[in-house]
Motif scaffolding. Structure first.
Motif, PDB file in Angstrom:
ATOM      1  N   VAL A  78       3.796  -0.047  -5.322  1.00 54.85           N
ATOM      2  CA  VAL A  78       2.357   0.084  -4.745  1.00 54.85           C
ATOM      3  C   VAL A  78       1.403  -0.706  -5.587  1.00 54.85           C
ATOM      4  O   VAL A  78       1.521  -0.791  -6.842  1.00 54.85           O
ATOM      5  CB  VAL A  78       2.003   1.548  -4.605  1.00 54.85           C
ATOM      6  N   ILE A 118      -4.184   8.211   1.150  1.00 47.71           N
ATOM      7  CA  ILE A 118      -3.391   7.345   0.258  1.00 47.71           C
ATOM      8  C   ILE A 118      -2.432   8.094  -0.783  1.00 47.71           C
ATOM      9  O   ILE A 118      -2.711   9.475  -1.086  1.00 47.71           O
ATOM     10  CB  ILE A 118      -4.273   6.718  -0.651  1.00 47.71           C
ATOM     11  N   LYS A 119      -1.424   7.533  -1.310  1.00 50.88           N
ATOM     12  CA  LYS A 119      -0.401   8.502  -2.157  1.00 50.88           C
ATOM     13  C   LYS A 119      -0.803   8.323  -3.259  1.00 50.88           C
ATOM     14  O   LYS A 119      -1.882   7.563  -3.954  1.00 50.88           O
ATOM     15  CB  LYS A 119       0.870   7.472  -2.129  1.00 50.88           C
ATOM     16  N   GLN A 179      -1.599   5.193  -5.722  1.00 56.07           N
ATOM     17  CA  GLN A 179      -1.700   4.088  -4.750  1.00 56.07           C
ATOM     18  C   GLN A 179      -3.102   3.528  -4.809  1.00 56.07           C
ATOM     19  O   GLN A 179      -4.149   4.020  -4.782  1.00 56.07           O
ATOM     20  CB  GLN A 179      -1.375   4.464  -3.429  1.00 56.07           C
ATOM     21  N   THR A 209       0.856  -1.291   0.090  1.00 55.06           N
ATOM     22  CA  THR A 209      -0.120  -0.006  -0.132  1.00 55.06           C
ATOM     23  C   THR A 209       0.704   1.197  -0.012  1.00 55.06           C
ATOM     24  O   THR A 209       0.294   2.441  -0.223  1.00 55.06           O
ATOM     25  CB  THR A 209      -0.757  -0.140   1.019  1.00 55.06           C
ATOM     26  N   TYR A 210       2.184   1.099   0.247  1.00 57.03           N
ATOM     27  CA  TYR A 210       2.807   2.251   0.426  1.00 57.03           C
ATOM     28  C   TYR A 210       4.543   2.023   0.146  1.00 57.03           C
ATOM     29  O   TYR A 210       4.791   1.179   0.724  1.00 57.03           O
ATOM     30  CB  TYR A 210       2.850   2.996   1.626  1.00 57.03           C
ATOM     31  N   THR A 260       2.632  12.834   4.078  1.00 57.35           N
ATOM     32  CA  THR A 260       2.260  11.820   5.200  1.00 57.35           C
ATOM     33  C   THR A 260       1.379  12.761   6.085  1.00 57.35           C
ATOM     34  O   THR A 260       1.795  13.564   6.696  1.00 57.35           O
ATOM     35  CB  THR A 260       3.134  11.250   5.709  1.00 57.35           C
ATOM     36  N   ASN A 307       8.262   4.359  -0.485  1.00 55.65           N
ATOM     37  CA  ASN A 307       8.901   5.556  -0.522  1.00 55.65           C
ATOM     38  C   ASN A 307      10.484   5.188  -0.707  1.00 55.65           C
ATOM     39  O   ASN A 307      11.194   4.695   0.191  1.00 55.65           O
ATOM     40  CB  ASN A 307       8.659   6.387   0.647  1.00 55.65           C
TER      41      ASN A 307
END
Length: 677
Positions: free
Chosen positions: A124, A339-340, A343, A73-74, A430, A76
């Motif tokens: 993601v 959410i990004k 994503q 889900t994430y 975030t 970076n």
């Protein structure tokens, strides 16, 4: 008896009626140790730093695996350095992955986070298998060396991963800075989650991991549901419900208990039986659980079993009893938060009604009330699983901004209910989550010399308990809900203008963070007179300076007991401690730098006031020529004397440090004079 939470892989099957049947995999299921080639831990959960994670100090480049199956889900990967640093040059957790799993803890979906990575092999939206290699150990972000920072969440709450992890039998603690982890290692091993011992033969591929113990793996006792079992989701008051299902064990099941618990934790109906067998049909307990006697409200249906040593939670399902026809979203529904961009988010969970659901619409709506994505279905059943509209809710195509995820259902009686209405953000930053509180308001004592002062001087400070480490923040203090001009720091000095006002503070994420958290308001900041009448009411010898966080001063040779006896409200303090955090005995002589403390659980420091011993600048509990020299340096502005050092140096009690103080201390050191209070 220690209760274990049983994490079971579930396959949902819908039945007619507001009931769900579950197929369970028998036996215990534990999350995999995320670095299988490293049986070491350098820091653990709740180690005194608000760390809330497990650090595994593996060599750089060691494989990191998905602890369980799930969806990424994430991710970076923006951090630009991969070596130990003691400052934060980018994001504090470095290169990081989050995976949302199909497992739940008390109904909340489990997410695991893997931080400070060197390489990342997933993106993601990817679905991963338990044991799949997702990256490698590194030292990116705020990190002092190669290690994996492993954290677990149940919903939005950080939880201790220890009870749910497979623990290497030969796990060792290698840390030195955080002594609590010696105890945490013992706690980990007490969970009896070990799956291999000694030197294991481990094979890692990009598709998974296999572990071949060099010694036979210990047999793990379990009690679990097998096959299908039923549980209620929504009932109309007065409606009966029949529980079904069978639990099995590889040992002897001593007892089985089923119960219905209300929203305040009271067991409404319960039945326990002695089993003494390796299997039991819980339908035998059905007659004792009188679902039809429940009034409207929220309840939990729970089944527990014991093997005489441990108690296992086999079923834990919230449900609702309604006095009237209605439609609800069950507790297993997923809810987007933040959410990004790009994503994905998986919609799942059950919508239940007391009559057939004829129409259900799921939407993602923007701030202009425009439905960006929408899907309508006509199930004509009393339950509907929202995974049926998941493909039409394209979260990964949303632009940055604020949205609402809305689910509306209509039943055959033409009742229409908005069962889900969640606000979420699509943002590359975030959101800050957690709690902010204010400390420093409590007044313990006021010196006799300050009784004429118009107010008590003190400084309020911000304490945060956030779910992320070292976020970039801004601050704004408020008095009676009005912003205080120019008060945007981490502390607030209470001035006369703030008397009789309630204080609060807001923290706001900046830079790579967003969102605002507000503290509770304090009680009104009272004046000195009010404090005297409410708190003191008696004379005492030693004062506590709330602004400087000091106690005293005291004369050289004063013992810890003498100080404690001379401080009002002594009962709130645990005692005196030296600068090595060792508690002093009654007869121990106080030194400048010792402290008077209020502690919780003998671990958490709530209040700490540093002791000032008159003339003792060198913190050895006595007065010497060296002390006189340092006080003279302070008087000549060659040495800064603050707080307890200032109080210790001001032997003439005139509110300043000057040559006269140095001269008097020198005379005392040469036995030509005495110090008095």
């Amino acid at each position: 008896m220690r209760k274990k939470i049983l994490v079971i892989l579930l396959t949902l099957a819908l039945l007619l009626g507001s009931v769900c049947t579950v197929h369970a995999v028998g036996g215990y299921y534990y999350f995999l140790w995320p670095v299988p080639t490293c049986a070491k831990m350098s820091a653990g959960y709740d180690d005194g730093r608000n760390h809330c994670a497990i650090d595994i100090p593996a060599a750089g480049g060691s494989s990191v695996i998905a602890s369980a199956a799930g969806q990424v889900t994430y991710v970076n990967s923006s951090c630009t350095h991969n070596y130990g640093k003691r400052y934060n040059c980018c994001n504090s957790i470095g290169r990081v992955i989050k995976i949302q799993h199909f497992d739940t803890i008390n109904g909340s979906p489990v997410t695991t986070r893997y931080g400070h990575l060197s390489d990342i092999y997933v993106s993601v939206g990817d679905y991963v298998q338990a044991g799949q290699v997702i990256g490698t150990v590194g030292s990116t972000g705020y990190s002092t060396g190669n290690h994996l920072d492993f954290k677990m969440y149940a919903g939005d709450q950080v939880v201790d991963a220890g009870p749910f992890l497979q623990i290497p039998a030969d796990l060792t603690y290698t840390g030195s800075d955080w002594a609590n982890n010696g105890a945490y290692l013992t706690q980990l091993k007490s969970y009896n989650n070990t799956v291999y011992g000694g030197t294991a033969i481990i094979s890692i591929t990009t598709s998974g991991i296999s572990v071949e113990p060099s010694t036979p793996a210990p047999t793990k006792n379990y009690i679990a549901m097998t096959g299908a079992f039923s549980y209620p989701i929504l009932l109309i008051a007065g409606t009966p419900f029949n529980i079904t299902g069978t639990c099995v064990s590889n040992t002897t099941i001593k007892t089985v208990k089923a119960r219905i618990v209300d929203s305040i934790g009271v067991s409404r109906f319960a039945k326990q039986v002695n089993v003494n067998a390796d299997a039991y049909n819980i339908e035998n307990l059905a007659s004792s659980l009188k679902f039809d006697k429940l009034s409207g409200g929220e309840y939990i249906y729970e089944v527990l079993a014991s093997d005489g040593t441990d108690e296992y939670t086999l079923i834990y399902r919230p449900f609702r009893v309604s006095p009237d026809a209605t439609i609800i979203a069950a507790s297993d529904c997923t809810h987007p938060s933040d959410i990004k961009p790009g994503q994905s988010f998986k919609i799942a969970g059950t919508v239940a009604a007391t009559s057939n659901i004829t129409n259900l619409t799921a939407q993602i709506v923007d701030t202009n009330s425009t439905a960006v994505f929408s899907k309508t279905v006509n199930p004509n059943t009393v339950t509907y699983n929202l995974s049926g509209v998941d493909a039409d809710m394209k979260f990964n195509q949303l632009a940055e901004g604020k949205y609402q995820y809305i689910v509306t259902a209509t039943d055959s009686a033409n009742n229409t209910v908005k069962v889900i209405d969640d606000t979420f953000y699509v943002d590359k930053r975030t959101r800050i989550t957690g709690e902010v509180t204010i400390s420093g308001l409590g007044a313990i004592g006021i010196s006799q010399s300050s009784l004429s002062s118009p107010y008590v001087e003190r400084t309020l400070k911000i304490d945060t308990d956030l779910s992320m480490e070292n976020p970039s923040l801004s601050y704004q203090w408020y008095a009676d809900d009005m912003p205080i001009k120019d008060e945007t720091g981490e502390s607030l000095y209470i001035s006369k203008s703030l008397l009789d006002k309630c204080i609060s503070v807001k923290i706001t994420g900046t830079g790579n963070y967003f969102g605002t958290i507000e503290s509770e308001k304090t009680q009104k900041v009272t004046s000195n007179k009010n404090l005297i009448s409410e708190i003191i009411g008696a004379e005492y010898d030693y004062s506590i300076n709330l602004a400087k966080q000091t106690v005293g001063p005291v004369l050289p040779g004063t013992t810890a007991k003498t100080l404690m006896d001379g401080v009002i409200s002594t009962d709130v303090f645990n005692g005196c401690y030296d600068q090595q955090n060792q508690k002093l005995g009654d007869d121990d002589i106080l030194k400048t730098g010792d402290s008077l403390r209020l502690m919780l659980f003998d671990k958490i420091v709530v209040l700490k006031y540093y002791v000032a011993v008159l003339g003792d600048i060198t913190c050895d509990g006595k007065v010497s020529v060296i002390d006189a020299r340092k006080i003279l340096q302070g008087a000549l502005n060659l040495l800064r004397l603050d707080g307890m050092y200032f109080d210790a140096a001001d032997v003439n009690f005139d509110g300043k440090v000057n040559v006269t103080d140095a001269r008097k201390v020198l005379r005392v050191a040469l036995s030509l004079d005495n110090l008095t209070l």
